[in-house]
Scaffold this motif. Structure first.
Motif, mmCIF file in Angstrom:
data_model
loop_
_atom_site.group_PDB
_atom_site.id
_atom_site.type_symbol
_atom_site.label_atom_id
_atom_site.label_comp_id
_atom_site.label_asym_id
_atom_site.label_seq_id
_atom_site.Cartn_x
_atom_site.Cartn_y
_atom_site.Cartn_z
ATOM 1 N N UNK A 144 0.824 -1.052 0.182
ATOM 2 C CA UNK A 144 0.051 -0.070 -0.098
ATOM 3 C C UNK A 144 0.718 1.199 -0.063
ATOM 4 N N UNK A 145 2.029 1.245 0.504
ATOM 5 C CA UNK A 145 2.833 2.271 0.546
ATOM 6 C C UNK A 145 3.638 2.443 -1.016
ATOM 7 N N UNK A 146 3.577 1.540 -1.589
ATOM 8 C CA UNK A 146 4.152 1.727 -2.856
ATOM 9 C C UNK A 146 5.204 0.799 -3.205
ATOM 10 N N UNK A 147 5.815 0.146 -2.358
ATOM 11 C CA UNK A 147 6.999 -0.893 -2.512
ATOM 12 C C UNK A 147 6.648 -2.054 -3.404
ATOM 13 N N UNK A 148 7.562 -2.422 -4.125
ATOM 14 C CA UNK A 148 7.459 -3.844 -4.598
ATOM 15 C C UNK A 148 7.460 -5.009 -3.531
ATOM 16 N N UNK A 149 6.728 -5.958 -3.529
ATOM 17 C CA UNK A 149 7.160 -7.099 -2.454
ATOM 18 C C UNK A 149 7.258 -8.316 -3.365
ATOM 19 N N UNK A 150 8.449 -9.017 -2.882
ATOM 20 C CA UNK A 150 8.737 -10.176 -3.468
ATOM 21 C C UNK A 150 9.193 -11.172 -2.653
ATOM 22 N N UNK A 151 9.370 -12.452 -3.066
ATOM 23 C CA UNK A 151 10.041 -13.495 -2.377
ATOM 24 C C UNK A 151 11.371 -14.096 -3.224
ATOM 25 N N UNK A 152 12.532 -14.329 -2.473
ATOM 26 C CA UNK A 152 13.585 -14.791 -2.881
ATOM 27 C C UNK A 152 13.916 -16.036 -2.368
ATOM 28 N N UNK A 153 13.864 -17.094 -2.675
ATOM 29 C CA UNK A 153 14.012 -18.423 -1.998
ATOM 30 C C UNK A 153 14.648 -19.450 -2.579
ATOM 31 N N UNK A 154 15.238 -20.278 -1.844
ATOM 32 C CA UNK A 154 15.970 -21.724 -2.241
ATOM 33 C C UNK A 154 14.689 -22.521 -2.681
ATOM 34 N N UNK A 155 13.463 -22.418 -2.377
ATOM 35 C CA UNK A 155 12.355 -23.422 -2.672
ATOM 36 C C UNK A 155 11.931 -23.444 -4.220
ATOM 37 N N UNK A 156 11.639 -24.757 -4.517
ATOM 38 C CA UNK A 156 11.139 -24.724 -6.001
ATOM 39 C C UNK A 156 10.104 -24.086 -6.328
ATOM 40 N N UNK A 157 9.994 -23.683 -7.814
ATOM 41 C CA UNK A 157 8.936 -22.843 -7.936
ATOM 42 C C UNK A 157 7.274 -23.431 -7.616
ATOM 43 N N UNK A 158 7.223 -24.942 -7.771
ATOM 44 C CA UNK A 158 5.851 -25.691 -7.262
ATOM 45 C C UNK A 158 5.601 -25.298 -5.987
ATOM 46 N N UNK A 159 6.726 -25.688 -5.196
ATOM 47 C CA UNK A 159 6.840 -25.499 -3.704
ATOM 48 C C UNK A 159 6.248 -23.969 -3.313
ATOM 49 N N UNK A 160 6.777 -22.973 -3.810
ATOM 50 C CA UNK A 160 6.602 -21.649 -3.462
ATOM 51 C C UNK A 160 5.165 -21.057 -4.083
ATOM 52 N N UNK A 161 4.870 -21.685 -5.244
ATOM 53 C CA UNK A 161 3.487 -21.390 -5.505
ATOM 54 C C UNK A 161 2.276 -21.813 -4.727
ATOM 55 N N UNK A 162 2.566 -23.013 -4.138
ATOM 56 C CA UNK A 162 1.554 -23.626 -3.310
ATOM 57 C C UNK A 162 1.499 -22.938 -1.742
ATOM 58 N N UNK A 163 2.706 -22.639 -1.471
ATOM 59 C CA UNK A 163 2.823 -21.670 -0.056
ATOM 60 C C UNK A 163 2.061 -20.719 -0.316
ATOM 61 N N UNK A 164 2.473 -19.584 -1.219
ATOM 62 C CA UNK A 164 1.925 -18.548 -1.442
ATOM 63 C C UNK A 164 0.408 -18.542 -1.549
ATOM 64 N N UNK A 165 -0.234 -19.440 -2.352
ATOM 65 C CA UNK A 165 -1.613 -19.877 -2.497
ATOM 66 C C UNK A 165 -2.193 -20.208 -1.329
ATOM 67 N N UNK A 166 -1.623 -21.079 -0.630
ATOM 68 C CA UNK A 166 -2.157 -21.527 0.678
ATOM 69 C C UNK A 166 -2.535 -20.265 1.735
ATOM 70 N N UNK A 167 -1.465 -19.417 1.653
ATOM 71 C CA UNK A 167 -1.427 -18.455 2.796
ATOM 72 C C UNK A 167 -2.286 -17.166 2.213
ATOM 73 N N UNK A 168 -2.869 -17.235 0.852
ATOM 74 C CA UNK A 168 -3.764 -16.232 0.174
ATOM 75 C C UNK A 168 -2.676 -14.756 0.052
ATOM 76 N N UNK A 169 -1.401 -15.156 -0.120
ATOM 77 C CA UNK A 169 -0.653 -14.210 -0.487
ATOM 78 C C UNK A 169 -0.621 -13.713 -1.874
ATOM 79 N N UNK A 170 -1.362 -14.424 -2.716
ATOM 80 C CA UNK A 170 -1.261 -14.093 -4.195
ATOM 81 C C UNK A 170 -1.450 -12.676 -4.662
#
Length: 216
Positions: free
Chosen positions: A107-133
Motif C-alpha cells: 500500500x505504501x508503493x513498494x514492490x514486494x517479492x520472495x527470493x527463496x531456495x524453494x522450487x517454483x511449485x513449492x513456492x506457488x503452493x505456499x503462497x496460494x495456501x496463505x492467500x498471499x497471491x
C-alpha cells in the motif's frame, strides 16, 4: 519510500517450517520437536553442500531426502507418516503478522517479492495456501540458476529483474547465514530473529534485527 523493493526469504521468514511436523505432532510422538529441527537442518545442509559441489537438485528433492534421513535417524517415528508430512509441507502456515505487513508495504508503493531456495511449485503452493497471491508481486526461485543461497548470483536475480542498485532493496530473512550473504551482496538487511538466537558473522552485520516482521 526509503526502499523500492522489500524482498523476503520464504521458509522460516514468511512460512513456518515447523508447521508440517506440528500438524502431526500427536502421531510423530515425543520426539516431534527434535524431529522437525533435524529435518530442517539436513534440508539446509544438503542445499549448501550441493551448491558447493555444483550438483544441483531442486529444493523439493532435498526436502524429501532430508525427511528420509530424519526418519532413519529417529526410528521411533513411524515411517508411514512420510507421505502426510510431505503433503503438509506443501501447505505450511504463514506467521500471523505476515499478511498485514506485506499488504501495508504494498500500500505504501513498494514492490514486494520472495527470493527463496524453494522450487517454483513449492513456492506457488505456499503462497496460494496463505492467500498471499494478490500481495506478492514476484516470486524468485533459485531453480532458474541451479544453485542455492548464499551464492551472489542468487541475490543478483532481484537487482537485475528490477533494475535496481542493491542498496535500494530491503531484504528480510530469519536465517542469519542468508542475511550475511545478502549483506555481502549490498542489500539493506533485516534479520528476523524469531527464536532469539545469538548473532553470528560479526563482519556481516544486518542493518536491523527484529523479533517478527511487525516493526518493519
Amino acid at each position: 519510500m526509503p526502499y523500492a523493493a522489500y524482498v523476503f526469504d520464504a521458509y522460516g521468514t514468511l512460512f513456518d517450517v515447523h508447521a508440517a511436523v506440528r500438524r502431526h505432532a500427536g502421531d510423530v510422538g515425543p520426539d516431534s520437536q527434535r524431529f522437525s529441527e533435524l529435518w530442517r537442518s539436513k534440508q539446509l545442509e544438503y542445499s549448501w553442500t550441493r551448491a558447493l559441489m555444483g550438483a544441483y537438485r531442486d529444493f523439493w528433492q532435498l526436502t524429501e531426502e532430508a525427511l528420509d534421513f530424519t526418519l532413519e535417524r529417529i526410528p521411533g517415528v513411524d515411517p508411514a507418516l512420510r507421505g502426510r508430512l510431505l503433503e503438509a509441507y506443501w501447505k505450511l502456515d504463514c506467521y500471523p503478522e505476515v499478511p498485514a505487513v506485506l499488504k501495508a508495504l504494498k500500500a505504501r508503493g513498494a514492490r514486494v517479492a520472495i527470493l527463496s531456495n524453494g522450487s517454483p511449485a513449492m513456492l506457488r503452493s505456499a503462497v496460494a495456501n496463505a492467500a498471499l497471491d494478490t500481495v506478492i508481486d514476484d516470486v524468485f526461485s533459485v531453480d532458474a540458476l541451479r544453485t542455492y543461497k548464499t551464492a551472489p548470483a542468487v541475490y543478483d536475480v532481484v537487482t537485475t529483474s528490477y533494475r535496481l542498485y542493491p542498496d535500494a532493496v530491503s531484504f528480510q530473512s530469519s536465517n542469519r547465514w542468508d542475511v550475511a550473504g545478502a549483506t555481502k551482496f549490498g542489500f539493506r538487511t533485516v534479520w528476523i530473529n524469531r527464536s532469539g538466537m545469538p548473532d553470528e558473522y560479526a563482519d556481516l552485520k544486518p542493518s536491523l534485527i527484529l523479533p517478527t516482521l511487525e516493526a518493519l
